[in-house]
Write a protein that holds these residues in place. Sequence first.
Motif, short mmCIF file in Angstrom:
data_model
loop_
_atom_site.label_atom_id
_atom_site.label_comp_id
_atom_site.label_asym_id
_atom_site.label_seq_id
_atom_site.Cartn_x
_atom_site.Cartn_y
_atom_site.Cartn_z
N ILE A 1 16.71 -11.68 11.42
CA ILE A 1 17.92 -12.39 11.87
C ILE A 1 19.04 -12.19 10.86
CG2 ILE A 1 18.87 -14.63 12.49
CD1 ILE A 1 15.99 -15.49 13.17
N GLY B 1 23.01 -14.03 14.53
CA GLY B 1 21.95 -14.88 15.05
C GLY B 1 21.88 -16.20 14.30
N ASN C 1 15.07 -13.44 5.78
CA ASN C 1 15.89 -12.86 6.84
C ASN C 1 17.16 -12.31 6.19
OD1 ASN C 1 14.86 -13.44 9.76
ND2 ASN C 1 14.51 -15.37 8.66
N ALA D 1 17.38 -14.70 18.42
CA ALA D 1 17.87 -15.93 17.82
C ALA D 1 18.89 -16.61 18.73
CB ALA D 1 18.47 -15.66 16.45
N THR E 1 15.22 -10.75 16.35
CA THR E 1 16.50 -10.28 15.81
C THR E 1 17.61 -11.24 16.26
OG1 THR E 1 17.06 -8.88 17.70
CG2 THR E 1 15.63 -7.92 16.01
N ASP E 2 18.85 -10.82 16.10
CA ASP E 2 19.98 -11.67 16.49
C ASP E 2 19.93 -12.03 17.98
OD1 ASP E 2 21.00 -11.74 13.97
OD2 ASP E 2 22.53 -10.21 14.29
#
Length: 435
Positions: free
Chosen positions: A158, A162, A184, A133, A129-130
């Motif tokens: 993401i 991110g 994404n 990232a 996820t963010d």
Amino acid sequence: EEDSGGPAPADSAEDAAEDIAPSARGEASAGVGAEAGGSFAEYAAGNDIVRAYDEACGAAGRKPSHLVAMSLKTSVEEGRETFHIEAPGNHKLAFTSRLGDEDMLVFAEVFQAPLRYLIRLDLSFNLVTDAGAQALAGLLRGGEASRLQELSLRSNAIRAEGCEAVCQALAGCAALRSLDLSHNPLGREGGLLVVELLRHCPQLLELHLEDTESDIDVLVAVGEALWSSDLQLRICNLENPRIETLQEDHTIHLGRMLRVNTQLSEIYLGKVKMRDEGVRQLVSFLLENKTLRVLDLRCNELGAAGAQHLGKLLADDCQLCRLNLSCNRIGEKDNVDGAQAIANALQTNRMLQHLDLNGNSLCGAALSVLADAIDHNSTLETLALFHNSWNQPSAYKFHQIFSNAARILPLRADFITSGQDLKIDVCKVDNFGAS
């Protein structure tokens, strides 16, 4: 798992770079090597990186990834100058133990020292996820990833936050050739951030932005960015944006770009809500393009009129090698005009090697006119046509083509014909796209 509906790019970014610009690539690699110094083999001789990874995972309470360990062991055992990490979450060894945000923190700890030797990083189909990232961006930031050529974060989770961190980090990766952020939920903001990265990475050869919830502004921005002669992008995938207008401004912007762009060789524009008028304008620009080799327009709204415009393109001095028109409506209501236009073009076209017309509701008469043209075309190598409305006359014509031993190049198709008791059966070929 990954959708295989569209044709995969012909070459990897690394191969494309070597084929298209070997001298420039050689100079860049030499410079990078000089700056980084040493090799991964030398680093691994004094550092047990596999053990370090296992211990870091244990300390973080994470299970070590078999794929990461295998990649590291392979690079160590073969004594390579660089190393790669290939850990796609759709692999059978990782399907129930995909990498997540916590694993990115482990990566940032373990691979900071040998980062200058990393050449390829594949984290597709995982659970990043963010937060993950941002941790990965922290690892890549600072210019230490000077040899990184390929990064795939395909099919994670993401978003724009991110994506911003990753783009800022990649701006310092001078060797980057391929970036895959497809599947994404980047949205408009994330898509525009990637376009800004593209403007600052003229060496990038391959960009995948399909299914990222981008909108018309992102497509227009890509078209404007690729007007620049400084960009070397060869492969661009923009499939399935969120288009909420009946206007086709994005098609016009992309078409104007393709008229002047001499670098791009493959563009994927599936599911962009392109209609007959849009393809008419696109063709008017493509008539001046002599470098595009792959055009993918699958899953749009092209009818017989759109096929007629594309027929004019194929009949011209067209350099396209692959054309995907699957899942449109070229033959709806038993219309033969679109198929006839493409058939007429195939009579004289000597460049097209692959044609996909699946899912176009082509009737038997339309399939027959295509068969007549393909019988006289000696350069078409692969054909996808099974998912249409076959009848016995059209099946018999293709049965004759497949049985013609005098044909210069044998035709490979997503179907085969079988004759028995005065009846021709048309049977689907499994895994046609993968063969």
